[in-house]
Write a protein that holds these residues in place. Structure first.
Motif, PDB file in Angstrom:
ATOM      1  N   LEU A 306      58.600   2.537  26.732  1.00  0.00           N
ATOM      2  CA  LEU A 306      58.402   1.283  26.849  1.00  0.00           C
ATOM      3  C   LEU A 306      59.109   0.751  25.639  1.00  0.00           C
ATOM      4  O   LEU A 306      58.688   0.845  24.471  1.00  0.00           O
ATOM      5  CB  LEU A 306      57.069   0.855  26.637  1.00  0.00           C
ATOM      6  N   GLY A 307      60.413  -0.015  25.949  1.00  0.00           N
ATOM      7  CA  GLY A 307      60.930  -0.561  24.764  1.00  0.00           C
ATOM      8  C   GLY A 307      61.905   0.438  23.997  1.00  0.00           C
ATOM      9  O   GLY A 307      61.710   1.627  24.162  1.00  0.00           O
ATOM     10  N   GLY A 308      62.740  -0.110  23.054  1.00  0.00           N
ATOM     11  CA  GLY A 308      63.740   0.753  22.297  1.00  0.00           C
ATOM     12  C   GLY A 308      65.180   0.560  22.494  1.00  0.00           C
ATOM     13  O   GLY A 308      65.417  -0.292  22.971  1.00  0.00           O
ATOM     14  N   ASP A 309      65.650   1.462  21.595  1.00  0.00           N
ATOM     15  CA  ASP A 309      66.997   1.092  21.466  1.00  0.00           C
ATOM     16  C   ASP A 309      67.882   2.703  21.341  1.00  0.00           C
ATOM     17  O   ASP A 309      67.255   3.382  20.646  1.00  0.00           O
ATOM     18  CB  ASP A 309      67.389   0.463  20.234  1.00  0.00           C
ATOM     19  N   ASN A 310      68.715   2.883  22.027  1.00  0.00           N
ATOM     20  CA  ASN A 310      69.590   4.232  22.403  1.00  0.00           C
ATOM     21  C   ASN A 310      71.035   4.106  22.289  1.00  0.00           C
ATOM     22  O   ASN A 310      71.281   3.943  23.224  1.00  0.00           O
ATOM     23  CB  ASN A 310      68.746   5.192  23.622  1.00  0.00           C
ATOM     24  N   GLU A 311      71.579   3.727  21.068  1.00  0.00           N
ATOM     25  CA  GLU A 311      72.984   3.402  20.961  1.00  0.00           C
ATOM     26  C   GLU A 311      73.852   4.333  20.014  1.00  0.00           C
ATOM     27  O   GLU A 311      73.090   5.190  19.180  1.00  0.00           O
ATOM     28  CB  GLU A 311      73.068   2.097  20.274  1.00  0.00           C
ATOM     29  N   TYR A 312      75.167   4.062  20.268  1.00  0.00           N
ATOM     30  CA  TYR A 312      76.204   4.764  19.426  1.00  0.00           C
ATOM     31  C   TYR A 312      76.155   6.222  19.285  1.00  0.00           C
ATOM     32  O   TYR A 312      76.297   6.811  18.057  1.00  0.00           O
ATOM     33  CB  TYR A 312      76.042   4.244  17.853  1.00  0.00           C
ATOM     34  N   ASN A 313      75.609   6.814  20.194  1.00  0.00           N
ATOM     35  CA  ASN A 313      75.692   8.373  20.352  1.00  0.00           C
ATOM     36  C   ASN A 313      77.097   8.761  20.947  1.00  0.00           C
ATOM     37  O   ASN A 313      77.832   8.033  21.722  1.00  0.00           O
ATOM     38  CB  ASN A 313      74.592   8.843  21.288  1.00  0.00           C
ATOM     39  N   SER A 314      77.616   9.974  20.390  1.00  0.00           N
ATOM     40  CA  SER A 314      78.833  10.144  20.575  1.00  0.00           C
ATOM     41  C   SER A 314      79.345  10.863  21.828  1.00  0.00           C
ATOM     42  O   SER A 314      80.464  10.980  22.390  1.00  0.00           O
ATOM     43  CB  SER A 314      79.626  11.072  19.019  1.00  0.00           C
ATOM     44  N   SER A 315      78.402  11.665  22.223  1.00  0.00           N
ATOM     45  CA  SER A 315      78.650  12.197  23.679  1.00  0.00           C
ATOM     46  C   SER A 315      78.245  11.465  24.824  1.00  0.00           C
ATOM     47  O   SER A 315      78.860  11.253  25.875  1.00  0.00           O
ATOM     48  CB  SER A 315      78.203  13.779  23.619  1.00  0.00           C
ATOM     49  N   ILE A 316      76.820  11.131  24.734  1.00  0.00           N
ATOM     50  CA  ILE A 316      76.233  10.479  25.727  1.00  0.00           C
ATOM     51  C   ILE A 316      74.878   9.934  25.280  1.00  0.00           C
ATOM     52  O   ILE A 316      74.406  10.416  24.569  1.00  0.00           O
ATOM     53  CB  ILE A 316      75.818  11.244  27.065  1.00  0.00           C
ATOM     54  N   GLY A 317      74.395   8.832  25.932  1.00  0.00           N
ATOM     55  CA  GLY A 317      73.254   8.316  25.348  1.00  0.00           C
ATOM     56  C   GLY A 317      72.016   9.034  25.728  1.00  0.00           C
ATOM     57  O   GLY A 317      71.365   9.377  25.065  1.00  0.00           O
ATOM     58  N   ALA A 318      71.610   9.172  27.170  1.00  0.00           N
ATOM     59  CA  ALA A 318      70.543   9.788  27.593  1.00  0.00           C
ATOM     60  C   ALA A 318      70.921  10.707  28.879  1.00  0.00           C
ATOM     61  O   ALA A 318      71.631  10.222  29.690  1.00  0.00           O
ATOM     62  CB  ALA A 318      69.654   8.715  27.860  1.00  0.00           C
ATOM     63  N   VAL A 319      70.463  11.899  28.832  1.00  0.00           N
ATOM     64  CA  VAL A 319      70.362  12.790  30.088  1.00  0.00           C
ATOM     65  C   VAL A 319      68.969  12.957  30.743  1.00  0.00           C
ATOM     66  O   VAL A 319      68.004  13.531  29.862  1.00  0.00           O
ATOM     67  CB  VAL A 319      71.058  14.165  29.433  1.00  0.00           C
ATOM     68  N   PHE A 320      68.870  12.730  31.917  1.00  0.00           N
ATOM     69  CA  PHE A 320      67.581  13.093  32.619  1.00  0.00           C
ATOM     70  C   PHE A 320      68.108  14.406  33.568  1.00  0.00           C
ATOM     71  O   PHE A 320      68.930  14.053  34.744  1.00  0.00           O
ATOM     72  CB  PHE A 320      67.265  12.029  33.430  1.00  0.00           C
ATOM     73  N   THR A 321      67.540  15.465  33.533  1.00  0.00           N
ATOM     74  CA  THR A 321      68.087  16.786  34.125  1.00  0.00           C
ATOM     75  C   THR A 321      67.306  16.728  35.555  1.00  0.00           C
ATOM     76  O   THR A 321      66.452  15.909  35.733  1.00  0.00           O
ATOM     77  CB  THR A 321      67.907  18.005  33.258  1.00  0.00           C
TER      78      THR A 321
END
Length: 502
Positions: A306-321
């Motif tokens: 719920l909410g939040g911030d996930n930015e400026y990552n150099s390879s990828i933001g988020a991975v769902f396997t």
């Protein structure tokens, strides 16, 4: 300094109590005729340690834990009186403000052993308080203790200098092994600083029905700020980001990370063993920034973000396997990550309502993107993935289409920001290869299609639904065909047929 107090005039009266300077003086006391002692500090007066102690005459076996129970020179058991809360300074923990070189490893271990000892004899555990400050240590305690409450008073930084895990909240490993009722941190929570030699910033395993509040400002360069394994029904208020840290002690930080220890992954969320997924936890306002991968969501079931911030990552933001199942991610910002994208989902039945620059379904089944603002949305694989209720092609990056290369993808209304129109997913336009007469064309997609028939010599066009004739149509026209329906075209000279998805 030993000052006798409560001493009566009668020569046969007992001396009830004394005041001593520190814990070392308490250990050295001959307790004859004594019942209590006031200790002015752990090492020296007013250093935050010490307190009121009394002798337990019935206890002759308890072990000295370095703070709450002190064994005197004559074997007396001095026990700390507390009102449900004990400061770590009462175990000899010392902040860097008082001693920059102090290693608190043994003192923190004493705190852990005290909690486990109290739990072992079924006593209610007092809260453990870290006063504001920075505390250095080379070996981490495991504060994964059933029912423990470990709190920060103000800004508390735990500065790890070893090669293992910066902080451990481990309920144990193996099937059915876990702890419940742990509270770690309050308010802004604990700040964990670990060097590049650390394997993990914070390791949380098999913790159920608990609340964790913490932030990581450094961890191993090839590992994660947070590793959450096999946790169930736990609340997390956590983040892994370099922001703010460099403002206070610039000499200790490189681009915001402690000693340049930029984690490979901000958070890894997975299982603790086969079938022991991290399940039904709630993550509030996750902050993950400037790592290589912001979030790696692996063996999970039914977690909520719920909410939040996930930015400026150099390879990828988020991975769902493919092992990420049934998670819900709402009101999160996944923008400004690398060219690898903001979100890549290969899981099953996950639901997203987020903002992104590039959102991708790469595999999996039954996932849904149900809201948010996006530049580019791509279905590159998977079956039955859904996109609807979104805004895409924003002015940030121009007139970008929705790409659909999946199987049986489905779409709800999507607003194309540049064209200022709603549509049911991506537009497409392609020719149809006309076979022998009578040629049957069936709409196998999940969207209605517009079929254009022109030229040739047509003798009949009929419209069928599940094999039932619904009617005959005039030739050489535009015909809307709903999902699952079919056209049968009889001809003597083949016409040209074209398919368009509006």
């Amino acid at each position: 300094m030993n000052t006798l107090i409560d001493q009566t005039v009668a020569p046969t009266s007992k001396i009830k109590g004394v005041t001593v300077e520190n814990i070392a003086a308490l250990r050295a006391l001959d307790s004859f005729a004594l019942e209590s002692a006031v200790v002015l500090g752990y090492r020296s007066e007013n250093d935050g340690g010490g307190g009121n102690y009394h002798i337990d005459k019935n206890d002759v076996t308890s072990v000295d834990d370095g703070g709450a129970l002190i064994v005197g020179a004559d074997g007396s058991r001095w026990k700390l009186l507390h009102n449900g809360a004990i400061s770590v300074k009462q175990f000899g923990v010392i902040s860097m403000d008082s001693d920059p070189n102090a290693d608190n490893s043994s003192a923190l271990l004493s705190v852990e052993l005290f909690l486990r000892g109290e739990l072992g004899v079924f006593r209610a555990l007092p809260s453990i308080i870290f006063p504001a400050g920075t505390y250095k240590y080379s070996a981490s305690p495991n504060f994964g203790v059933q029912g423990a409450t470990i709190l920060n008073e103000g800004k508390v930084k735990l500065r790890y200098t070893g090669v293992d895990r910066g902080m451990i909240l481990d309920g144990g490993s193996g099937a059915g092994v876990n702890i419940t009722g742990l509270t770690f941190g309050k308010g802004q929570g604990f700040i964990i600083e670990a060097p590049s030699t650390a394997s993990i910033g914070i390791h949380i395993q098999n913790v159920y029905l608990s609340k964790i509040t913490a932030r990581c400002w450094g961890a191993g360069l090839s590992s994660a700020g947070f590793v959450v394994q096999g946790c169930v029904l736990t609340e997390f208020w956590i983040g892994c980001t370099p922001t703010e840290s460099a403002r206070e002690e610039p000499g200790d930080y490189i681009n915001g990370w402690y000693l340049g220890a930029r984690p490979f992954v901000g958070m890894t969320l997975t299982e603790s063993g086969p079938g022991a997924q991290s399940s039904y936890c709630t993550f509030y306002n996750w902050l993950g920034a400037a790592c290589q991968i912001g979030m790696y969501v692996d063996s999970t079931l039914g977690n909520v973000f719920l909410g939040g911030d996930n930015e400026y990552n150099s390879s990828i933001g988020a991975v769902f396997t493919p092992k990420a199942i049934g998670n819900k991610i709402k009101a999160m910002n996944f923008e400004v990550n690398s060219a690898g994208g903001d979100v890549q989902c290969a899981g099953f039945y996950n639901e997203f309502d987020v903002d992104s620059t590039l959102f991708q379904f790469v595999a999996g089944e039954g996932n849904r993107l149900m809201g948010g603002m996006h530049d580019q949305v791509s279905i590159l694989g998977g079956t039955g993935n859904y996109v609807g209720g979104i805004v895409y092609g924003r002015g940030i990056s121009g007139n970008l289409p929705i790409i659909d290369e999946g199987i049986d993808s489905a779409f709800g209304p999507c607003f194309q920001a540049q064209e200022k129109r709603w549509s049911m997913g991506p537009k497409s336009d392609s020719p149809i290869a006309v076979g022998n007469s009578p040629f049957v064309y069936r709409n196998t997609s999940n969207r209605h299609q517009r079929i254009f028939i022109s030229g040739g010599t047509i003798t009949a066009v009929s419209y069928h639904r599940e094999g039932t004739l619904l009617g005959t149509l005039s030739t050489n026209q535009c015909i809307d065909v709903l999902p699952g329906d079919s056209l049968t075209v009889a001809y003597t000279i083949a016409p040209t047929m074209h398919r368009s998805t509006p």
